[in-house]
Design an enzyme around this catalytic site. Structure first.
Site, PDB file in Angstrom:
ATOM      1  N   HIS A   1      61.613 -43.645  62.303  1.00 29.16           N
ATOM      2  CA  HIS A   1      61.022 -43.039  63.503  1.00 29.16           C
ATOM      3  C   HIS A   1      59.965 -43.951  64.091  1.00 29.16           C
ATOM      4  CE1 HIS A   1      58.783 -41.630  59.958  1.00 29.16           C
ATOM      5  NE2 HIS A   1      57.696 -41.640  60.718  1.00 29.16           N
TER       6      HIS A   1
ATOM      7  N   ASP B   1      55.325 -34.750  67.824  1.00 31.79           N
ATOM      8  CA  ASP B   1      54.874 -34.706  66.434  1.00 31.79           C
ATOM      9  C   ASP B   1      54.220 -33.353  66.159  1.00 31.79           C
ATOM     10  OD1 ASP B   1      54.157 -37.151  64.195  1.00 31.79           O
ATOM     11  OD2 ASP B   1      53.079 -35.258  64.005  1.00 31.79           O
TER      12      ASP B   1
ATOM     13  N   HIS C   1      56.574 -43.789  66.291  1.00 36.57           N
ATOM     14  CA  HIS C   1      55.506 -42.978  66.877  1.00 36.57           C
ATOM     15  C   HIS C   1      55.183 -43.548  68.255  1.00 36.57           C
ATOM     16  CE1 HIS C   1      54.084 -41.014  63.039  1.00 36.57           C
ATOM     17  NE2 HIS C   1      54.685 -42.058  62.520  1.00 36.57           N
TER      18      HIS C   1
ATOM     19  N   GLN D   1      54.416 -44.327  54.977  1.00 36.27           N
ATOM     20  CA  GLN D   1      55.513 -43.554  55.569  1.00 36.27           C
ATOM     21  C   GLN D   1      55.697 -42.270  54.769  1.00 36.27           C
ATOM     22  OE1 GLN D   1      59.339 -45.533  55.423  1.00 36.27           O
ATOM     23  NE2 GLN D   1      60.335 -43.975  56.702  1.00 36.27           N
TER      24      GLN D   1
HETATM   25  P1  5GP Z   1      55.109 -41.170  58.993  1.00 31.81           P
HETATM   26  O1  5GP Z   1      53.820 -40.954  58.254  1.00 31.81           O
HETATM   27  O2  5GP Z   1      56.303 -41.015  58.089  1.00 31.81           O
HETATM   28  O3  5GP Z   1      55.133 -42.428  59.807  1.00 31.81           O
HETATM   29  O4  5GP Z   1      55.144 -40.036  60.088  1.00 31.81           O
HETATM   30  C1  5GP Z   1      55.791 -38.806  59.902  1.00 31.81           C
HETATM   31  C2  5GP Z   1      55.345 -37.911  61.038  1.00 31.81           C
HETATM   32  O5  5GP Z   1      56.197 -36.796  61.074  1.00 31.81           O
HETATM   33  C3  5GP Z   1      53.920 -37.371  60.878  1.00 31.81           C
HETATM   34  O6  5GP Z   1      53.132 -37.773  61.999  1.00 31.81           O
HETATM   35  C4  5GP Z   1      54.111 -35.858  60.808  1.00 31.81           C
HETATM   36  O7  5GP Z   1      53.105 -35.139  61.507  1.00 31.81           O
HETATM   37  C5  5GP Z   1      55.479 -35.663  61.442  1.00 31.81           C
HETATM   38  N1  5GP Z   1      56.220 -34.523  60.936  1.00 31.81           N
HETATM   39  C6  5GP Z   1      56.425 -34.195  59.636  1.00 31.81           C
HETATM   40  N2  5GP Z   1      57.194 -33.097  59.558  1.00 31.81           N
HETATM   41  C7  5GP Z   1      57.486 -32.726  60.831  1.00 31.81           C
HETATM   42  C8  5GP Z   1      58.253 -31.654  61.386  1.00 31.81           C
HETATM   43  O8  5GP Z   1      58.826 -30.803  60.684  1.00 31.81           O
HETATM   44  N3  5GP Z   1      58.308 -31.579  62.738  1.00 31.81           N
HETATM   45  C9  5GP Z   1      57.682 -32.503  63.539  1.00 31.81           C
HETATM   46  N4  5GP Z   1      57.813 -32.332  64.874  1.00 31.81           N
HETATM   47  N5  5GP Z   1      56.972 -33.530  63.052  1.00 31.81           N
HETATM   48  C10 5GP Z   1      56.870 -33.641  61.710  1.00 31.81           C
END
Ligand code: 5GP
Ligand code: ZN
Length: 117
Positions: A98, A30, A100, A92
């Site tokens: 995805h 992440d 985590h 999200q």
């Molecule tokens: P969500 O909130 O959708 O469950 O999690 C999305 C995750 O993607 C977040 O923890 C954020 O830090 C990660 N993320 C967003 N953009 C990028 C990126 O360009 N590269 C990486 N490696 N992680 C990302």
């Protein structure tokens, strides 16, 4: 899905620190880690979230890869938290399914996500 960040990571257009890869799955660290280990495991195929009609083969491949990531990161014995956000109330932010995988420290007890004390 050319406007999807994670599809662009799969295609190599956006760089990422890859932890694990197979035919169906990619895992990468992440960008904004909330724990010493914070890796995202995604299907290479685009699904917006679990609310999509995700086939069982894909789900199986993703969660099998979660286990592989835990071993590769050395947290398979100490334990880890897996989180899958789906849709607006979950907060999200990236609309590509995805998982985590977070570990390397004690998490907050219960279902409080991402905070740990
Ligand atoms: P969500 O909130 O959708 O469950 O999690 C999305 C995750 O993607 C977040 O923890 C954020 O830090 C990660 N993320 C967003 N953009 C990028 C990126 O360009 N590269 C990486 N490696 N992680 C990302
Ligand atoms: Zn995508």
């Amino acid at each position: 899905m050319s406007d999807c960040i994670f599809c662009n990571i799969v295609s190599g257009e956006i760089p990422a620190t890859v932890v694990y890869e197979d035919d169906q799955v990619l895992a990468f660290d992440d960008l904004s880690p909330q724990a010493p280990v914070h890796t995202l495991v995604i299907p290479k195929a685009h699904f917006s979230s679990l609310a999509d009609d995700v086939d069982t083969a894909t789900l199986g491949a993703v969660f099998t890869a979660v286990r592989a990531v835990a071993v590769l990161k050395g947290i398979d014995q100490s334990g880890y938290r897996t989180i899958v956000n789906s849709g607006p109330d979950s907060m999200q932010t990236v609309e590509h399914l995805h998982v985590h995988v977070m570990g390397g420290r004690k998490m907050a007890h219960g279902m409080v996500v991402f905070s740990g004390d």
